[in-house]
Design a protein around this motif. Structure first.
Motif, PDB file in Angstrom:
ATOM      1  N   HIS A  79     -15.201   5.759  16.053  1.00 32.64           N
ATOM      2  CA  HIS A  79     -15.052   5.469  17.480  1.00 32.64           C
ATOM      3  C   HIS A  79     -16.268   5.972  18.238  1.00 32.64           C
ATOM      4  CE1 HIS A  79     -13.588   9.667  17.088  1.00 32.64           C
ATOM      5  NE2 HIS A  79     -14.196   9.807  18.263  1.00 32.64           N
ATOM      6  N   ARG A  81     -16.774   7.299  22.241  1.00 31.18           N
ATOM      7  CA  ARG A  81     -16.244   7.534  23.582  1.00 31.18           C
ATOM      8  C   ARG A  81     -17.300   8.262  24.417  1.00 31.18           C
ATOM      9  NH1 ARG A  81     -11.711   9.455  20.288  1.00 31.18           N
ATOM     10  NH2 ARG A  81     -10.350   7.654  19.920  1.00 31.18           N
ATOM     11  N   THR A  86     -13.442   4.759  26.007  1.00 33.05           N
ATOM     12  CA  THR A  86     -13.724   4.231  24.679  1.00 33.05           C
ATOM     13  C   THR A  86     -14.626   3.000  24.810  1.00 33.05           C
ATOM     14  OG1 THR A  86     -11.612   5.014  23.798  1.00 33.05           O
ATOM     15  CG2 THR A  86     -12.727   3.256  22.574  1.00 33.05           C
ATOM     16  N   GLU A  89     -14.200   0.984  19.188  1.00 34.28           N
ATOM     17  CA  GLU A  89     -13.259   1.509  18.201  1.00 34.28           C
ATOM     18  C   GLU A  89     -12.726   0.326  17.397  1.00 34.28           C
ATOM     19  OE1 GLU A  89      -9.436   4.522  17.781  1.00 34.28           O
ATOM     20  OE2 GLU A  89     -10.384   4.198  19.747  1.00 34.28           O
TER      21      GLU A  89
END
Length: 378
Positions: A79, A81, A86, A89
């Motif tokens: 992922h 962020r 985010t 992902e």
């Protein structure tokens, strides 16, 4: 812009910040990229205002990591962020396009538009984000002034020095108010003399940057001067991280040891001795038990034609090479006897090399000062 001359990363009016909240969260990423022939799996985290440097040998995955952060190389797992948002992902099929990310990039060759002036280069990003032409030019002029380039606003890239071009590239990257600033070997295009001045100036600008900066470099001096924390990558995996001082004092791989200029060995500690091989131990001032590293600088090594009277930390070796290293001669050695195959670097004065009449293939004895060895758990 902002108070006290800070390089604000919140973004000027009319420029999107990707929905992020300034000063909150920072970078939280696990970058997984599987290309079949190469796999990257690196976890990165940094607070706003922190400069993170990625180091590693060629092919380690540094550039892949930078491209993944920029969105130029899609993640296959993990992922990304930024400030709690985010951006990517794969597990939930979320991916923000590169142009939609609050990310600024400074490429190794800067990639300034040759047909545009410095002012127009800096104003380009805000204009693409919808800022009116006059406002974009005003913002660009302000950034160039902060970079000490107000007098070069009308100059095209071909008439700028390497250091000036680097500062224009930095101003252009900051003009869109990024929450993540990526720098790909930002000093590599400069000659040695220019690097000294530009490195110090870049450090000053990065210290004023309020968001996260990630730097890719192969130069340990650039990393030490510019970064708050280092992440060392080898074969697509992080092998060590910490402050520059922590990494330099306790290297954990041969690459890191060479990077910081230390000899490094791994063995089994028992009290004040680290056993490197059958019949070969290094005495240290630290007391340890179990798997351990032991490190010492090449300057701690002395060479002898005969076995020294004190046999502690001494073993036979063979001269494998010699080269100038600053004001010293770096002698590369290969261990013999119980130290067979053990590589070693020694830094000697030219006078010492001449007195020993050293030549390639010569048999010598190595000794290492007890107080200059440093042992720590593996």
């Amino acid at each position: 812009m902002t108070e006290a001359g800070r390089l604000d990363a919140r973004g000027p009016a009319g420029v999107t910040d990707g929905g992020a909240t300034a000063g909150a969260g920072g970078l939280d990423a696990r970058l997984v990229v599987d290309r079949g022939d190469f796999a990257l799996d690196v976890t990165l985290g940094a607070r706003p205002g922190e400069v993170l440097a990625l180091l590693g040998p060629n092919g380690a995955g540094k550039t892949t990591a930078l491209r993944a952060l920029a969105g130029l190389t899609p993640l296959t797992g993990g992922h990304l962020r930024l400030d709690g948002e985010t951006l990517e992902e794969p597990a939930i099929r979320r991916r923000t396009a590169p142009e939609g990310r609050p990310v600024g990039v400074i490429f190794q060759d800067y990639l300034l538009f040759p047909h545009l002036t410095a002012l127009e280069n800096v104003a380009f990003g805000p204009r693409c984000h919808g800022m009116p032409r006059a406002a974009a030019r005003t913002l660009a002029a302000e950034l160039l002034d902060r970079m000490g380039l107000a007098d070069h606003a009308g100059t095209k890239p071909r008439r700028l020095s390497g250091g000036q071009a680097q500062r224009v590239a930095l101003a252009r990257a900051l003009a869109t108010g990024p929450r993540l600033l990526l720098l790909d070997e930002p000093l590599a295009a400069l000659d040695a003399r220019a690097r000294l001045d530009v490195r110090a100036e870049l450090r000053r600008h990065l210290a004023a940057f309020e968001a996260v900066a990630v730097l890719v470099t192969h130069d340990p001096l650039d990393a030490t001067v510019l970064a708050d924390r280092l992440v060392v990558i080898e074969n697509g995996r992080p092998v060590q991280q910490g402050t520059p001082a922590e990494v330099a004092r306790r290297p954990r791989t041969d690459y890191v040891a060479r990077l910081v200029g230390l000899n490094l060995y791994q063995g089994e500690a028992a009290g004040h001795t680290v056993r490197l091989a059958p019949g070969l131990g290094l005495a240290t001032t630290e007391t340890l038990q179990g798997a351990a590293f032991v490190a010492f600088p090449p300057s701690a090594v002395t060479l002898h034609r005969e076995r020294p009277d004190r046999g502690e930390n001494a073993w036979p070796a063979e001269v494998a090479g010699m080269e100038s290293h600053g004001d010293r001669i770096r002698v590369a050695l290969t261990g013999a006897g119980p130290a067979a195959g053990l590589p070693l670097a020694a830094d000697l004065t030219a006078v010492a090399v001449a007195e020993l009449t050293l030549a390639l293939g010569d048999a010598v004895w190595v000794s290492v000062g007890l107080t200059e060895t440093h042992a720590y758990p593996a």
